[in-house]
Enzyme design. Sequence first.
Site, PDB file in Angstrom:
ATOM      1  N   LYS A   6       0.839  -1.211   0.000  1.00 55.94           N
ATOM      2  CA  LYS A   6       0.000   0.000   0.000  1.00 55.94           C
ATOM      3  C   LYS A   6       0.870   1.257   0.000  1.00 55.94           C
ATOM      4  CE  LYS A   6      -3.787  -2.344   2.340  1.00 55.94           C
ATOM      5  NZ  LYS A   6      -4.508  -2.527   3.603  1.00 55.94           N
ATOM      6  N   HIS A  35       0.471  -6.665  17.716  1.00 58.45           N
ATOM      7  CA  HIS A  35      -0.686  -7.557  17.761  1.00 58.45           C
ATOM      8  C   HIS A  35      -1.288  -7.563  19.155  1.00 58.45           C
ATOM      9  CE1 HIS A  35       2.229 -10.340  19.456  1.00 58.45           C
ATOM     10  NE2 HIS A  35       2.931 -10.209  18.369  1.00 58.45           N
TER      11      HIS A  35
END
Length: 118
Positions: free
Chosen positions: A62, A104
């Site tokens: 991206k 995470h």
Amino acid sequence: MIQGIGLDIVELNRIARLDNRNAKFRERILSEMELRVYETLSGHRKTEYLAGRFAAKEAFSKARGTGIGADCNFLDIEVISEASGRPVLYFHDQPVQGFVTITHTQTVAAAQVVLMES
């Protein structure tokens, strides 16, 4: 100067489901070196590692503005941790001018990439 910024987030249970269904999933995502690291891990840590690398590679694509495709696939991108634990990006075996961070929780992994102009 910043060339691009990418961000990705992925659910750990989705990655675990795909990984448990077929080992080819991890082989499409992880480089040989990343696979060696993956194999040293156990249990939930394997899922965190795989999901983190998946998110980092998506974020990198991206930031490049291409997305994952013919010009930039998962195996073209490698995220290798330094001895300190800091992740470093490589694209086509060359170090990337920029930064990556991976995180995470119990349920998701996320990564952000900032690419710098050379």
